[in-house]
Design an enzyme around this catalytic site. Structure first.
Site, PDB file in Angstrom:
ATOM      1  N   GLU A   1       0.804  -1.596   0.055  1.00 63.26           N
ATOM      2  CA  GLU A   1      -0.358  -0.117  -0.102  1.00 63.26           C
ATOM      3  C   GLU A   1       1.076   1.421   0.094  1.00 63.26           C
ATOM      4  O   GLU A   1       0.807   2.000  -0.226  1.00 63.26           O
ATOM      5  CB  GLU A   1      -0.872  -0.187   1.509  1.00 63.26           C
TER       6      GLU A   1
ATOM      7  N   TRP B   1       1.816   1.938  -3.769  1.00 65.39           N
ATOM      8  CA  TRP B   1       0.639   2.743  -4.061  1.00 65.39           C
ATOM      9  C   TRP B   1       1.433   4.655  -3.769  1.00 65.39           C
ATOM     10  O   TRP B   1       0.189   5.309  -5.343  1.00 65.39           O
ATOM     11  CB  TRP B   1      -1.328   2.464  -3.930  1.00 65.39           C
TER      12      TRP B   1
ATOM     13  N   TRP C   1     -20.166  15.474 -19.685  1.00 66.52           N
ATOM     14  CA  TRP C   1     -20.808  15.346 -18.780  1.00 66.52           C
ATOM     15  C   TRP C   1     -22.036  16.262 -18.906  1.00 66.52           C
ATOM     16  O   TRP C   1     -21.803  17.143 -18.927  1.00 66.52           O
ATOM     17  CB  TRP C   1     -19.944  16.263 -17.395  1.00 66.52           C
TER      18      TRP C   1
ATOM     19  N   ASN D   1     -10.663   3.676   2.824  1.00 62.59           N
ATOM     20  CA  ASN D   1     -10.442   2.948   1.510  1.00 62.59           C
ATOM     21  C   ASN D   1     -11.366   3.038   0.786  1.00 62.59           C
ATOM     22  O   ASN D   1     -11.815   3.535  -0.161  1.00 62.59           O
ATOM     23  CB  ASN D   1      -9.114   2.459   1.133  1.00 62.59           C
TER      24      ASN D   1
ATOM     25  N   TRP E   1     -15.585  13.806 -12.122  1.00 59.67           N
ATOM     26  CA  TRP E   1     -14.560  13.110 -10.370  1.00 59.67           C
ATOM     27  C   TRP E   1     -14.072  15.066 -10.059  1.00 59.67           C
ATOM     28  O   TRP E   1     -13.544  15.150  -8.940  1.00 59.67           O
ATOM     29  CB  TRP E   1     -13.440  12.819 -11.294  1.00 59.67           C
TER      30      TRP E   1
ATOM     31  N   TRP F   1      -8.545   9.568  -7.229  1.00 58.64           N
ATOM     32  CA  TRP F   1     -10.342   9.992  -8.080  1.00 58.64           C
ATOM     33  C   TRP F   1      -9.980   9.808  -9.820  1.00 58.64           C
ATOM     34  O   TRP F   1     -10.766   9.039 -10.294  1.00 58.64           O
ATOM     35  CB  TRP F   1     -10.493  11.471  -8.355  1.00 58.64           C
TER      36      TRP F   1
HETATM   37  P1  FAD Z   1      -3.470   1.941   5.117  1.00 62.68           P
HETATM   38  O1  FAD Z   1      -4.293   0.590   4.640  1.00 62.68           O
HETATM   39  O2  FAD Z   1      -2.820   1.336   6.485  1.00 62.68           O
HETATM   40  O3  FAD Z   1      -2.112   1.938   3.791  1.00 62.68           O
HETATM   41  C1  FAD Z   1      -0.779   2.419   4.845  1.00 62.68           C
HETATM   42  C2  FAD Z   1      -0.547   3.961   3.851  1.00 62.68           C
HETATM   43  O4  FAD Z   1      -0.719   3.550   2.294  1.00 62.68           O
HETATM   44  C3  FAD Z   1      -1.988   5.042   4.081  1.00 62.68           C
HETATM   45  O5  FAD Z   1      -1.535   5.302   5.362  1.00 62.68           O
HETATM   46  C4  FAD Z   1      -1.303   5.590   2.451  1.00 62.68           C
HETATM   47  O6  FAD Z   1      -0.085   6.257   3.133  1.00 62.68           O
HETATM   48  C5  FAD Z   1      -0.875   4.785   1.947  1.00 62.68           C
HETATM   49  N1  FAD Z   1      -1.576   4.260   0.593  1.00 62.68           N
HETATM   50  C6  FAD Z   1      -3.379   3.134   1.305  1.00 62.68           C
HETATM   51  N2  FAD Z   1      -3.594   3.206  -0.516  1.00 62.68           N
HETATM   52  C7  FAD Z   1      -3.430   4.225  -0.908  1.00 62.68           C
HETATM   53  C8  FAD Z   1      -3.874   4.353  -2.331  1.00 62.68           C
HETATM   54  N3  FAD Z   1      -5.055   4.021  -2.630  1.00 62.68           N
HETATM   55  N4  FAD Z   1      -2.910   5.395  -2.729  1.00 62.68           N
HETATM   56  C9  FAD Z   1      -2.193   6.403  -2.486  1.00 62.68           C
HETATM   57  N5  FAD Z   1      -1.135   5.961  -0.928  1.00 62.68           N
HETATM   58  C10 FAD Z   1      -1.635   4.306  -0.641  1.00 62.68           C
HETATM   59  N6  FAD Z   1      -4.977   8.768   0.197  1.00 62.68           N
HETATM   60  C11 FAD Z   1      -3.986   9.564   0.836  1.00 62.68           C
HETATM   61  O7  FAD Z   1      -3.051   9.838   1.627  1.00 62.68           O
HETATM   62  N7  FAD Z   1      -4.439  11.363   0.467  1.00 62.68           N
HETATM   63  C12 FAD Z   1      -5.745  11.078  -0.087  1.00 62.68           C
HETATM   64  O8  FAD Z   1      -5.979  12.738  -0.416  1.00 62.68           O
HETATM   65  C13 FAD Z   1      -6.008  10.606  -0.589  1.00 62.68           C
HETATM   66  N8  FAD Z   1      -7.244  10.518  -1.083  1.00 62.68           N
HETATM   67  C14 FAD Z   1      -7.911   9.465  -2.168  1.00 62.68           C
HETATM   68  C15 FAD Z   1      -8.949   8.939  -2.492  1.00 62.68           C
HETATM   69  C16 FAD Z   1      -9.631   8.214  -2.945  1.00 62.68           C
HETATM   70  C17 FAD Z   1     -11.076   8.526  -3.935  1.00 62.68           C
HETATM   71  C18 FAD Z   1      -9.199   7.315  -2.747  1.00 62.68           C
HETATM   72  C19 FAD Z   1      -9.923   6.087  -3.278  1.00 62.68           C
HETATM   73  C20 FAD Z   1      -7.998   6.755  -2.047  1.00 62.68           C
HETATM   74  C21 FAD Z   1      -7.347   8.119  -1.548  1.00 62.68           C
HETATM   75  N9  FAD Z   1      -6.487   8.021  -0.456  1.00 62.68           N
HETATM   76  C22 FAD Z   1      -5.370   8.839  -0.436  1.00 62.68           C
HETATM   77  C23 FAD Z   1      -5.792   6.398  -0.428  1.00 62.68           C
HETATM   78  C24 FAD Z   1      -6.874   5.353   0.999  1.00 62.68           C
HETATM   79  O9  FAD Z   1      -7.416   6.022   0.594  1.00 62.68           O
HETATM   80  C25 FAD Z   1      -5.729   6.392   2.102  1.00 62.68           C
HETATM   81  O10 FAD Z   1      -4.602   6.467   1.643  1.00 62.68           O
HETATM   82  C26 FAD Z   1      -6.746   5.455   3.283  1.00 62.68           C
HETATM   83  O11 FAD Z   1      -7.759   5.413   3.051  1.00 62.68           O
HETATM   84  C27 FAD Z   1      -5.905   6.110   4.275  1.00 62.68           C
HETATM   85  O12 FAD Z   1      -5.913   5.434   5.702  1.00 62.68           O
HETATM   86  P2  FAD Z   1      -4.711   3.912   6.309  1.00 62.68           P
HETATM   87  O13 FAD Z   1      -3.544   5.266   6.972  1.00 62.68           O
HETATM   88  O14 FAD Z   1      -5.835   3.602   7.248  1.00 62.68           O
HETATM   89  O15 FAD Z   1      -3.890   3.225   4.957  1.00 62.68           O
END
Ligand code: FAD
Length: 463
Positions: free
Chosen positions: A285, A288, A316, A352, A370, A393
């Site tokens: 993650e 990502w 749109w 997420n 979006w 997004w």
């Molecule tokens: P965990 O599941 O514990 O993951 C660990 C770390 O991995 C996170 O803290 C984050 O830094 C990174 N990570 C995990 N998933 C993603 C992902 N899909 N993309 C990028 N990094 C990821 N994350 C943000 O940090 N900032 C945002 O502005 C953001 N906007 C989002 C918008 C949308 C529409 C979606 C679908 C996802 C977005 N995310 C964003 C990704 C993700 O949802 C969050 O990082 C995650 O929910 C944070 O929770 P956690 O720290 O418990 O994640």
């Protein structure tokens, strides 16, 4: 340069310019300044004026206020102070260099287009003025220009990207915080309060205060607790919004209270005592996050311009403000969407899985661009991130890097029964669900899905 000037420079202060790296441990710019033996002037610039710099939204400002306060306390403990100024960074950094008589300016790199232009201009101006200017790698595990396809281009697909990262030299070990700093003579600045980052009229941040504790120390505690208690079940439970199985580290990473290097190495150590699969899934993650940043580096207009330009022809329909408002307020009549939007409004975050569902619903059932959703998240998320937010997004919209195909429309009702089967999450945020007081859905899911797919034909034709 004559000897006297060189001697002056060797004793002149080093300005450490903090940006998205609000920590003292594993901070290469701060570490280099401390190791130089010269006095250190720590600077934060509140820059919402420079062209192209995106001002943080309301929830992010709340976080920033507390994070800066925590950083100032840490610096104070080490013997230094945080100077805060506001204005366009190019002017402010030049002023501080002049006012402090500094011989050098150090910072950790940023990767957005406008930020890179600003940093480059400041570096050039400082060097032209005979000062040292140095930037360091701190916020990413892999610098974007080091991970390339065989053809030398940036990756556009995640799996080979992450494989290439894992085959590259491993991320360096975290650097310890300096033991102490010699403070440079103070220069004028403002207080953190002067920046007016906190909401006052009304103070809507009660839910944020309950949910979060910004700052480097709390970030490290969170990481340790996650690795001790939750990482083992991360792989199995991470998609269930009713279970606290994810790390909740995203705002700490966003503001650089924790570096990805610290997370990477702590997770590697925990891997041996925990479930190895949970640890690897968790690290992927972080992959990502890296991919989002590398994509931003390659596409600086990520927040506004479709990566796949054929999506520019998406028809749109005219915006329906009432539908957008219902989405903002969590009153769409679709329980999982409403739960997510209310969680976001109250706590500044959203699980997420639910982020994906609410984004898909906005784009593909309400047929709203979006960019409107991205902007709302930007204003309301404490982790609102210049790379991850627009990247994700665009991923949901289908226009982004390695994106979900447009025609894959999440069904929010199926998602609810699959990931929140007992309704724990929905009931927490939508207590009136299942009662007469809960509204009917504002759109028919099947009908709007068909309309979205018909609109998508325009994109297919533009290919
Ligand atoms: P965990 O599941 O514990 O993951 C660990 C770390 O991995 C996170 O803290 C984050 O830094 C990174 N990570 C995990 N998933 C993603 C992902 N899909 N993309 C990028 N990094 C990821 N994350 C943000 O940090 N900032 C945002 O502005 C953001 N906007 C989002 C918008 C949308 C529409 C979606 C679908 C996802 C977005 N995310 C964003 C990704 C993700 O949802 C969050 O990082 C995650 O929910 C944070 O929770 P956690 O720290 O418990 O994640």
């Amino acid at each position: 340069m004559n000897a006297a000037t060189r001697d002056d420079r060797e004793h002149a202060p080093v300005v450490v310019w903090f940006r998205d790296d609000l920590r003292v441990a594993d901070n290469p710019a701060l570490r280099a300044a401390a190791d130089s033996g010269r006095p250190v002037l720590c600077l934060y610039v509140w820059d919402v004026e420079s062209e192209g710099v995106r001002p943080p939204g309301g929830a992010a400002r709340w976080w920033l206020h507390h994070s800066l306060t925590a950083l100032a306390e840490e610096l104070d403990r080490l013997g230094a102070r945080l100077t805060v100024r506001r204005g366009p960074a190019e002017r402010v950094v030049a002023d501080v260099l002049r006012d402090s008589g500094a011989g050098a300016v150090f910072w950790n790199r940023r990767y957005g287009g406008a930020e890179r232009r600003i940093d480059e201009a400041i570096k050039t101006a400082a060097r032209d003025g005979g000062l040292e200017a140095a930037s360091f790698a701190a916020s990413l595990l892999f610098e974007p220009w080091t991970i390339r396809t065989g053809a030398g281009t940036p990756f556009s697909v995640y799996t080979p990207f992450w494989r290439a990262c894992l085959a590259a030299p491993p991320p360096r070990k975290p650097l310890p915080a300096p033991q102490e700093l010699t403070a440079a003579d103070p220069v004028d600045g403002e207080s953190i309060d002067d920046l007016a980052l906190l909401p006052t009229d009304p103070d809507w941040a009660g839910g944020l205060r309950e949910a979060w504790e910004p700052g480097e120390r709390s970030a490290r505690r969170r990481l340790a607790a996650f690795l001790d208690e939750d990482v083992a079940r991360y792989r199995d439970d991470r998609d269930a919004p009713g279970i606290d199985a994810t790390s909740r580290l995203s705002p700490h990473l966003r503001w650089g209270e924790l570096s990805p290097h610290q997370v990477w190495h702590a997770t590697a150590e925990a891997r041996d005592r925990a479930n190895a699969e949970g640890a690897s899934t968790f690290v992927s993650e972080l992959g990502w996050r890296e991919f989002a940043y590398h994509t931003l580096f390659a596409h600086p207009e990520l927040a506004t311009v479709n990566i796949h330009r054929e999506y520019d022809s998406f028809p749109w329909p005219r915006l329906h403000p009432a539908a957008l408002r219902a989405w903002h307020q969590g009153r769409t009549g679709i329980p999982l969407v409403d739960a997510g939007m209310r969680e976001l409004w109250t706590t500044g975050t959203m699980h997420n899985r639910v982020r994906m569902v609410v984004a898909s619903f906005l784009i593909k059932n309400l047929l709203i661009d979006w960019r409107r959703g991205e902007q709302w998240f930007w204003d309301t998320l404490v982790d609102a991130d210049p790379a991850s937010n627009p990247f994700n997004w665009q991923w949901v919209a289908g226009s982004g890097a390695d994106a979900a195909p447009y025609f894959r429309v999440f069904n929010p009702e199926l998602q609810r029964t699959k990931f929140d089967p007992h309704g724990d999450y929905v009931r927490r945020w939508v207590p009136e669900w299942d009662t007469a007081g809960y509204p009917e859905p504002i759109v028919d899911l099947a009908e709007t899905r068909r309309a979205a797919l018909a609109a998508f034909d325009a994109v297919k034709k533009a290919r």
